[in-house]
Design a protein around this motif. Structure first.
Motif: not given
Ligand code: ADP
Ligand code: MG
Length: 686
Positions: A433-459
């Motif tokens: 198991r490679l249970d260790e990431m190479p150093p220096g990785r930035k975490p990925i920003v994850t957001r949950v957005v409601a589909l009715d805000r799709i216009e903002d997402v496209v912008s």
């Protein structure tokens, strides 16, 4: 060849009474194509109903049977609304019988105004009105008897009703033969388990933990046994011990030090390669954990020892990318590396084939083309399979049948699998198991957005692309009709294209390979900026400039799959972002799953929780990689019964490796029953 005594079980479902072309579709959708499948289609739960005379006697949420007389039919105002039939009990209390979708046709027929009917279902409240949504039964006569029964509640698909499935299951059970016992008598006695056929009958009739556990155990045992047979067969094979002297690896100039997990995995692999029995090892590690280097080091060991190595990728593009990475990394070593895919024809192909036969090529990277009949090797010592989950066990077996001596196998996967399931899916292999990431990785920003805000997402996408970065837009495959999904993905593509023009490409599973590859390549090369894809987007392909992934209707995806999709970005030095677009109304569980994605990026943790949080039937579409390979055994049962089944399987194989004794013979039937018969075929091969 399947033993004859199982033929009845494997007969098509339409040999049952009442199954015509119309039922075929919903049955197929549930995977119920044969008698066996119906016999194993177990109820989700059971209901006990109470017969009441007056709606006031029932409480909210209770399963009741009551006599009602329809007084009015209310068609929906628009085609999304439900169809309601207002009906009253003897004293005049009114209740709405509510039907969604096509079920309204049934309502019209079953509930004529002014005629009394026995209605069974769950009493609920809708605003200030009582209602029963999709009653389980509407009967003209004898309804009171419904109130004394324990009734199974089966998983359904559109076009099926509870009574219909109940009837089919009953018919199927009548055809189930008695089979000799494959479970150790001691194990049966200890748990108080019924015999196989009895267990099936009991499990359909009422809640019965022992029957359920026994059936789950059977499935787990079949799986463990098959894997164990693979392992045992592998141990009997002759491989070549490969001991490298380090001469090539010394010349590698890696731009970074290895992580601890990488070094550990490499030494585990070295240890295996030095043995006479062929290696069967799985390298597990999240996307970006650095599996490629580990594979390269392993392959260099083989070359140092005078053998050749092959790296198998699931797609052309991935093969090409691996080829280029390896050439660059290994440039200083002087090893000869070739690329061989289905696309190579004529002279170029001939010369590679020659090089493999005469040994001038040390290392070949390719798609399954590298294992075709016509491809011969001088001395193939090691096969590395990337993105292992794309290949089933039976394929895995085929791949290693090149050469007089069995090559060592290193399988790699980025699909996070919960610990409990690792045993089940890869039980025939050792695991690193490679249970260790190479150093220096930035975490990925994850957001949950409601589909009715799709216009903002496209912008947001527009701003993102302006900075020169790229993005993925993933559409789900959720309908029973794949065409509808493609239509949805194509509509999304058209909409985005209207906004972003030629910068958008579309990739989906139904495209011709050339069309798909061309679109992929336009994106990988950076010519296209936004890729709209169904879930088929290539695993493992590196697009360092792609730093945004948007997943539409994210609630329909398994967590493991979301995790993989997210892993598609965040490989470069830029901040990566993952947007999970959710439908306006989603269930509580779906919400918790999406929240978990925000909380962690640990693939192993996500896999564990996915198994727990996944409501049966909640996630639509086809099976996903990282899913449980089991249909009968539930997470709880897997947890406590899998280790037992695994040990029992080992015991049986140790005692009767040819499965020729009485229990061995019975166990063969079991392997066929659960379609793990590749295990049996290995026996025959010796
Ligand atoms: P995966 O496990 O997904 O196949 P890769 O092997 O493609 O991951 O590695 C992902 C990236 O991380 C590559 O750019 C690779 O060069 C880099 N990498 C691998 N190992 C290390 C390490 N020990 N330190 C820093 N970077 C590394
Ligand atoms: Mg990789």
């Amino acid at each position: 060849m399947r033993p004859e005594r199982l033929n009845l079980l494997f007969a098509e479902a339409d040999t049952l009474e009442g199954v015509g072309p119309k039922l075929r579709k919903p049955l197929d959708k549930l995977g119920l194509t044969r008698i066996r499948d119906l016999a194993y289609h177990l109820p989700d739960r059971f209901v006990t109903r109470r017969a009441i005379e007056n709606l006031d006697e029932g409480s909210e949420g209770e399963q009741i049977v009551v006599a009602l007389t329809p007084i009015e039919h209310r068609a929906p105002r628009n085609n999304r609304g439900p169809y309601r039939v207002l009906a009253q009990d003897a004293p005049g209390n009114v209740c709405a019988l509510t039907y969604f979708g096509r079920a309204s046709y049934t309502a019209k027929k079953l509930l004529p105004v002014g005629e009394k009917r026995w209605v069974a279902g769950r009493l609920d409240r809708y605003g200030d009105m009582l209602q029963i949504v999709h009653p389980d039964h509407v009967e003209q006569e004898g309804g009171a008897a419904l109130g004394t029964l324990v009734e199974p509640v089966y998983p359904l698909a559109e076009g099926l009703t509870q009574p219909k499935v109940t009837g089919l299951a009953r018919q199927a059970l009548e055809r189930v033969p008695d089979l000799p016992e494959w479970i150790e008598p001691g194990v049966m006695a200890k748990h108080g388990w019924p015999a196989w056929r009895d267990a099936l009958v009991l499990a359909h009739r009422a809640p019965h933990a022992e029957a359920r556990d026994r059936l789950a155990y059977d499935e787990l045992f079949a799986n463990s046994l098959a894997l164990m047979l693979v392992k045992a067969a592998n141990r009997r094979k002759r491989g070549q011990p490969l001991r490298g002297d380090g001469s090539l690896r010394d010349r590698l100039r890696l731009p970074f030090p290895l992580t601890g997990a990488q070094s550990r995995s490499i030494s585990e692999i070295e240890g295996d390669l030095a043995q006479g029995a062929p290696m069967l090892r799985l390298l597990q590690g999240d996307v970006g954990a650095g599996k490629t280097i580990v594979a390269l080091e392993a392959m260099l060991v083989a070359v140092e020892a005078g053998a050749q190595a092959a790296l198998l990728a699931p797609t052309e593009i991935l093969a090409r990318q691996h080829y280029e990475t390896l050439r660059e990394l290994a440039a200083a070593t002087g090893v000869q590396i070739a690329l061989l895919t289905g696309r190579d024809k004529g002279k170029a192909r001939e010369s590679i084939l020659m090089g493999l036969v005469d040994g001038s090529i040390d290392l070949v990277v390719g798609t399954h083309a590298i294992f075709q009949e016509s491809v011969a090797y001088r001395n193939l010592g090691l096969v590395v399979i990337d993105e292992q989950h794309r290949f089933g066990v039976s394929q895995r077996l085929m791949l290693t049948r090149k050469g007089k001596l069995t090559p060592h196998t290193l399988a790699m996967t980025a699909t996070p699998i919960p610990r409990t399931l690792t045993l089940a899916q890869y039980g025939e292999m050792e695991v690193s198991r490679l249970d260790e990431m190479p150093p220096g990785r930035k975490p990925i920003v994850t957001r949950v957005v409601a589909l009715d805000r799709i216009e903002d997402v496209v912008s947001g996408i527009a701003r993102h692309l302006e900075t020169g970065q790229q993005a993925f837009w993933v559409c789900p495959m959720v309908h029973e009709n794949e065409r509808e999904d493609l239509a949805a993905a194509e509509a999304r593509f058209a909409a985005l294209k209207a906004r972003f023009g030629d910068a958008v490409v579309l990739v989906h599973g139904q495209q011709k390979p050339e069309v798909k590859d061309a679109a992929m390549e336009r994106f990988v090369s950076g010519e296209a900026k936004l890729m709209v894809a169904t879930t088929v987007i290539e695993v493992g392909v590196d697009v360092p400039n792609a730093t945004l992934v948007i997943v539409e209707q994210a609630e329909h995806f398994g967590l493991a799959q979301l995790h993989q999709l997210r892993g598609r970005v965040g490989r470069g030095s830029q901040q990566a972002v993952c947007l999970l677009l959710r439908s306006p109304a989603i269930s509580e569980t779906a919400r918790r799953r999406l929240a978990l994605m925000r909380e962690t990026q640990d693939g192993f943790r996500i896999a564990e929780e996915d198994l727990e949080l996944r409501g049966a039937g909640e996630i639509l579409g086809t099976r996903q990689s990282g899913d449980s390979p089991f249909r009968i055994a539930q997470p709880e049962q897997i947890k406590h019964l899998l280790p037992i089944a695994h040990d029992d399987a080992r015991l049986l194989v140790d005692r009767d490796g040819g499965l020729s004794g009485e229990r061995g013979e019975a166990a063969r039937l079991l392997l066929y029953l659960f379609e793990r018969d590749w295990g049996v075929q290995l026996l025959r091969g010796g």
